[in-house]
Design an enzyme around this catalytic site. Structure first.
Site, PDB file in Angstrom:
ATOM      1  CD  GLN A 169      11.822 -55.462  15.794  1.00 32.78           C
ATOM      2  OE1 GLN A 169      12.709 -56.272  16.016  1.00 32.78           O
ATOM      3  NE2 GLN A 169      11.420 -55.152  14.571  1.00 32.78           N
TER       4      GLN A 169
ATOM      5  N   GLY B  42      15.968 -61.315  12.488  1.00 37.51           N
ATOM      6  CA  GLY B  42      16.140 -60.905  13.870  1.00 37.51           C
ATOM      7  C   GLY B  42      14.903 -60.205  14.382  1.00 37.51           C
TER       8      GLY B  42
ATOM      9  CG  HIS C 196      15.087 -52.954  17.357  1.00 34.23           C
ATOM     10  ND1 HIS C 196      14.147 -52.027  16.962  1.00 34.23           N
ATOM     11  CD2 HIS C 196      15.322 -53.733  16.274  1.00 34.23           C
ATOM     12  CE1 HIS C 196      13.835 -52.249  15.684  1.00 34.23           C
ATOM     13  NE2 HIS C 196      14.538 -53.273  15.240  1.00 34.23           N
TER      14      HIS C 196
ATOM     15  CG  HIS D 244      18.607 -54.051  12.833  1.00 31.06           C
ATOM     16  ND1 HIS D 244      18.271 -53.287  11.732  1.00 31.06           N
ATOM     17  CD2 HIS D 244      17.436 -54.385  13.434  1.00 31.06           C
ATOM     18  CE1 HIS D 244      16.945 -53.160  11.694  1.00 31.06           C
ATOM     19  NE2 HIS D 244      16.414 -53.817  12.710  1.00 31.06           N
ATOM     20  CD  GLU D 245      17.036 -57.516  15.527  1.00 34.85           C
ATOM     21  OE1 GLU D 245      16.193 -56.973  16.255  1.00 34.85           O
ATOM     22  OE2 GLU D 245      16.881 -57.642  14.291  1.00 34.85           O
TER      23      GLU D 245
ATOM     24  CB  CYS E 252      13.434 -52.905  10.572  1.00 30.76           C
ATOM     25  SG  CYS E 252      12.878 -53.052  12.272  1.00 30.76           S
ATOM     26  CG  LEU E 253      10.649 -58.554  10.877  1.00 28.90           C
ATOM     27  CD1 LEU E 253      10.475 -59.719  11.836  1.00 28.90           C
ATOM     28  CD2 LEU E 253      10.199 -58.940   9.478  1.00 28.90           C
TER      29      LEU E 253
END
Ligand code: NI
Length: 163
Positions: A51, A46, A134, A130-131, A88-89
């Site tokens: 991000q 995701g 963000h 999670h997304e 997480c990226l």
């Protein structure tokens, strides 16, 4: 294919609330394509627009069943709970234990601004939560139980070899 630079935790853009998308302009369409490319290149499940430095309410998710593009997503219902590893990226090589709902129902718009409802369980439910976090400027680390741990095998090897 165009990749965008993934912002790393500590970048203030990751702590800001995102604005709604009113119209899918060519620029937004390009952003979505780039977000998908960037997510796949980084082997993430995701990615949220902040991000890549864009404060708009857009997320892309693929937990292995094809991509979902969600514009202005709103979580309408949740059920149960799951406790598991999350990464997480924007924090590469690290993960932590987070408790999330085990079922999520989300309403969003696709890249044609057609409204849809998606229900997910397990990893998909976790990814949606999670997304969506963000988009509110929330990183999963604020929800971690216990300490973060290393997941990057190269990093772990490097640390071992230093001893
Ligand atoms: Ni993330």
């Amino acid at each position: 294919m165009a990749l965008r630079q993934v912002r790393i935790m500590g970048d203030p853009v990751l702590e800001k609330k995102c604005r709604e998308v009113k119209e899918v302009t060519p620029k937004i369409r390009e952003l979505i394509e780039d977000m998908l490319d960037t997510m796949y290149e980084a082997q993430g499940v995701g990615l949220a627009a902040p991000q890549v430095g864009v404060l708009r309410r857009i997320v892309v998710i693929d937990v292995g069943e094809g991509p979902y593009v969600m514009i202005n997503p709103v979580i309408e219902a949740t059920e149960g709970s799951q406790t598991g590893s999350e990464g997480c990226l924007s924090l590469p090589g690290q993960a932590g234990t987070v408790t999330r709902p085990n079922y999520v129902k989300v309403r969003a718009f696709d890249e044609n601004m057609d409204e849809f409802v998606l229900e997910g369980t397990e990893l998909l439910a976790r990814a949606i939560c999670h997304e969506c976090d963000h988009l509110e400027g929330i990183m999963y680390v604020s929800k971690v139980e216990g300490d973060l741990y290393d997941t990057d095998p190269d990093l772990i090897d490097a640390e071992d070899s230093e001893e």
